[in-house]
Write a protein that holds these residues in place. Structure first.
Motif, short mmCIF file in Angstrom:
data_model
loop_
_atom_site.label_atom_id
_atom_site.label_comp_id
_atom_site.label_asym_id
_atom_site.label_seq_id
_atom_site.Cartn_x
_atom_site.Cartn_y
_atom_site.Cartn_z
N LYS A 277 0.85 -1.21 0.00
CA LYS A 277 0.00 0.00 0.00
C LYS A 277 0.88 1.25 0.00
CE LYS A 277 -4.03 -1.87 2.37
NZ LYS A 277 -4.89 -1.80 3.55
N LYS A 278 1.86 1.25 0.89
CA LYS A 278 2.70 2.44 1.07
C LYS A 278 3.46 2.78 -0.21
CE LYS A 278 6.56 2.34 3.42
NZ LYS A 278 7.46 1.87 4.44
N LYS A 279 3.85 1.74 -0.95
CA LYS A 279 4.67 1.96 -2.14
C LYS A 279 3.85 2.14 -3.41
CE LYS A 279 9.03 -0.20 -0.81
NZ LYS A 279 9.89 0.90 -1.27
N SER A 280 2.54 2.15 -3.26
CA SER A 280 1.71 2.19 -4.48
C SER A 280 1.97 3.43 -5.32
CB SER A 280 0.23 2.13 -4.12
OG SER A 280 -0.50 2.33 -5.31
N PHE A 281 2.21 3.17 -6.57
CA PHE A 281 2.57 4.19 -7.55
C PHE A 281 1.34 4.93 -8.05
CE2 PHE A 281 3.73 5.03 -12.08
CZ PHE A 281 4.97 5.62 -11.91
N LEU A 282 0.15 4.29 -7.85
CA LEU A 282 -1.03 4.77 -8.58
C LEU A 282 -1.98 5.62 -7.75
CD1 LEU A 282 -1.94 1.49 -10.52
CD2 LEU A 282 -0.79 3.52 -11.41
N ILE A 283 -1.90 5.51 -6.42
CA ILE A 283 -2.90 6.18 -5.59
C ILE A 283 -2.92 7.68 -5.88
CG2 ILE A 283 -3.57 6.75 -3.20
CD1 ILE A 283 -2.53 3.95 -2.43
N GLY A 284 -4.13 8.21 -6.11
CA GLY A 284 -4.29 9.64 -6.39
C GLY A 284 -4.22 9.97 -7.87
N ASN A 285 -3.88 8.98 -8.69
CA ASN A 285 -3.78 9.24 -10.13
C ASN A 285 -5.07 8.88 -10.87
OD1 ASN A 285 -0.98 10.08 -10.99
ND2 ASN A 285 -0.52 8.38 -9.61
N TYR A 286 -5.26 9.56 -12.00
CA TYR A 286 -6.35 9.20 -12.90
C TYR A 286 -5.77 8.19 -13.88
CZ TYR A 286 -10.49 9.92 -15.83
OH TYR A 286 -11.66 9.75 -16.52
N VAL A 287 -6.41 7.02 -14.01
CA VAL A 287 -5.78 5.94 -14.78
C VAL A 287 -6.73 5.34 -15.81
CG1 VAL A 287 -4.23 5.28 -12.88
CG2 VAL A 287 -6.46 4.15 -13.10
N LYS A 288 -6.11 4.69 -16.77
CA LYS A 288 -6.88 3.88 -17.73
C LYS A 288 -6.70 2.43 -17.30
CE LYS A 288 -7.09 2.74 -22.63
NZ LYS A 288 -6.41 2.82 -23.92
N ILE A 289 -7.79 1.70 -17.16
CA ILE A 289 -7.70 0.30 -16.73
C ILE A 289 -8.12 -0.60 -17.89
CG2 ILE A 289 -8.46 -1.40 -15.02
CD1 ILE A 289 -9.41 1.19 -13.39
N ASN A 290 -7.18 -1.39 -18.36
CA ASN A 290 -7.48 -2.35 -19.42
C ASN A 290 -7.81 -3.68 -18.78
OD1 ASN A 290 -6.78 -0.75 -21.81
ND2 ASN A 290 -4.72 -0.78 -20.94
N SER A 291 -9.01 -4.16 -19.03
CA SER A 291 -9.38 -5.48 -18.49
C SER A 291 -8.90 -6.55 -19.45
CB SER A 291 -10.89 -5.60 -18.33
OG SER A 291 -11.34 -4.56 -17.50
N PHE A 292 -8.79 -7.78 -18.93
CA PHE A 292 -8.29 -8.85 -19.80
C PHE A 292 -9.29 -9.23 -20.88
CE2 PHE A 292 -5.37 -9.74 -16.13
CZ PHE A 292 -4.26 -9.23 -16.80
N ASN A 293 -10.57 -8.81 -20.72
CA ASN A 293 -11.56 -9.14 -21.76
C ASN A 293 -11.53 -8.12 -22.91
OD1 ASN A 293 -12.78 -6.87 -20.77
ND2 ASN A 293 -14.45 -7.95 -19.74
N GLY A 294 -10.57 -7.21 -22.89
CA GLY A 294 -10.41 -6.26 -24.00
C GLY A 294 -11.09 -4.92 -23.73
N ASN A 295 -11.92 -4.82 -22.69
CA ASN A 295 -12.58 -3.54 -22.37
C ASN A 295 -11.63 -2.63 -21.61
OD1 ASN A 295 -14.90 -4.49 -23.46
ND2 ASN A 295 -15.68 -5.29 -21.50
N HIS A 296 -11.92 -1.34 -21.66
CA HIS A 296 -11.14 -0.45 -20.80
C HIS A 296 -12.05 0.61 -20.18
CE1 HIS A 296 -10.98 1.89 -24.59
NE2 HIS A 296 -11.08 2.91 -23.76
N THR A 297 -11.55 1.19 -19.10
CA THR A 297 -12.33 2.20 -18.40
C THR A 297 -11.37 3.19 -17.74
OG1 THR A 297 -14.00 2.50 -16.71
CG2 THR A 297 -12.47 0.77 -16.31
N TYR A 298 -11.90 4.35 -17.33
CA TYR A 298 -11.05 5.36 -16.68
C TYR A 298 -11.55 5.60 -15.26
CZ TYR A 298 -9.26 6.40 -21.33
OH TYR A 298 -8.66 6.29 -22.56
#
Ligand code: BTN
Length: 332
Positions: A277-298
């Motif tokens: 948790k402490k080392k998480s690079f992503l917390i607070g960022n706006y991200v694109k999430i690619n799911s393994f089924n080919g879909n993506h979301t923000y």
């Protein structure tokens, strides 16, 4: 019984960067000057950088970072870790070799290779594995537990890898970051990745787990390929390196951390999760999430759950949880 070469090396190390004459070395270890010269040549062939200056003698400038299978084996054994260590010059993928060994011998293995000709990353990608500048290692074991029991093992390996790099290279300073779920970053560069592979079925009596870890310890001699240049980095960026024994120490430290996390003791589980948790690079960022089924979301990343899942808030304010997928930070 130490070889002349090893005795010469230990004298050069003892005097820590000073010069010593061939005659003095020869007298110390009771050999001829010719034997000292031969030993120096053999050490240079192994990668040791040794100055030879007329009237001054020899000086050790650089100790190469060589994998020492025996040393790793001994240290792990002394810590009560029962893994057989294998070191190869070249393999297709250490994950494949480690799987083969555990299946054939029914004993846990740690496989390290100097280079991989078919190193694999997640989602079928290649993992660039140039010779001797990285640490390419796989830990394999057989278990009678369900694969579900190991559902967080990639995240645990990420915590272990991040802590090991901090300890060995940065004297324990909190330097590495973890990008959910399996990437280790320093500053804005990916320096390591993890690929866990499980073989077996939920109802199988025995399952095989292979945890593959690839670390760019030093910058590759020919730089990273074009497609990786913007993202990949090395733990020691170009020109900066500590002398010797770094890869052995990182490997040993990863195995020790990972084995402690797998013991399933409350305090160790907490250390692993807290680190993640402490080392998480992503917390607070706006991200694109690619799911393994080919879909993506923000979404915005809120945090990491106690099950190592990614907790997010979508643009409309609703909440989401991801336990798989691949994330990239959206830059404005
Ligand atoms: C990733 O970044 O997607 C994961 C990379 C994992 C690379 C390591 S190197 C050792 C082991 N052998 C492989 O073929 N892959 C893993």
């Amino acid at each position: 019984m130490l070889k002349t070469k090893d005795k010469v090396l230990s004298i050069l190390k003892e005097i820590q960067g000073d010069f010593i004459s061939g005659q003095d070395i020869a007298e110390k270890i009771f050999v001829t000057r010719a034997a000292v010269w031969k030993a120096i040549k053999a050490l240079k062939d192994e990668g040791y950088d040794i100055d030879a200056v007329t009237n001054r003698g020899y000086r050790l400038r650089y100790v190469p970072d060589l994998i020492d299978e025996r040393k790793i084996q001994d240290i792990l054994q002394n810590c009560g870790i029962d893994l057989k260590v294998f070191h190869y010059d070249q393999v297709l993928s250490t994950n494949d070799t480690a799987l083969k060994i555990v299946k054939e011998n029914n004993s846990s293995a740690l496989v390290i290779a100097e280079t991989q000709t078919n190193g694999r990353g997640r989602r079928g990608r290649e993992f660039y594995s140039p010779e001797s500048t990285g640490l390419y290692m796989s830990i394999s074991f057989c278990t009678d537990k369900s694969i579900l029991y190991y559902r967080n093992i990639t995240a645990m390996a990420a915590s272990a890898t991040a802590l090991a790099i901090d300890d060995v290279v940065f004297d324990g300073a909190d330097t590495t970051k973890i990008k959910w779920v399996n990437d280790i970053f320093i500053d804005q560069s990916k320096v390591a990745g993890i690929l866990t592979e499980c073989y077996g079925a939920l109802e199988d009596e025995y399952n095989y787990i292979v945890i593959g870890i690839g670390i760019n310890v030093y910058a590759p001699k020919k730089d990273f390929p074009k497609e990786l240049k913007n993202i990949a980095g090395a733990v020691f960026s170009r020109g900066k390196s500590k002398d010797g024994d770094i890869r052995n120490q990182i490997g040993i430290s990863i195995v020790k951390y990972l084995c402690s996390f797998l013991k399933n003791e409350k305090s160790l589980n907490m250390k692993c999760l807290d680190t993640y948790k402490k080392k998480s690079f992503l917390i607070g960022n706006y991200v694109k999430i690619n799911s393994f089924n080919g879909n993506h979301t923000y979404a915005y990343v809120d945090g990491i759950s106690d099950e190592y899942e990614l907790l997010v808030t979508y643009d409309d304010g609703s909440k989401g949880i991801f336990n798989s997928g691949e994330v990239s930070v959206v830059k404005y």
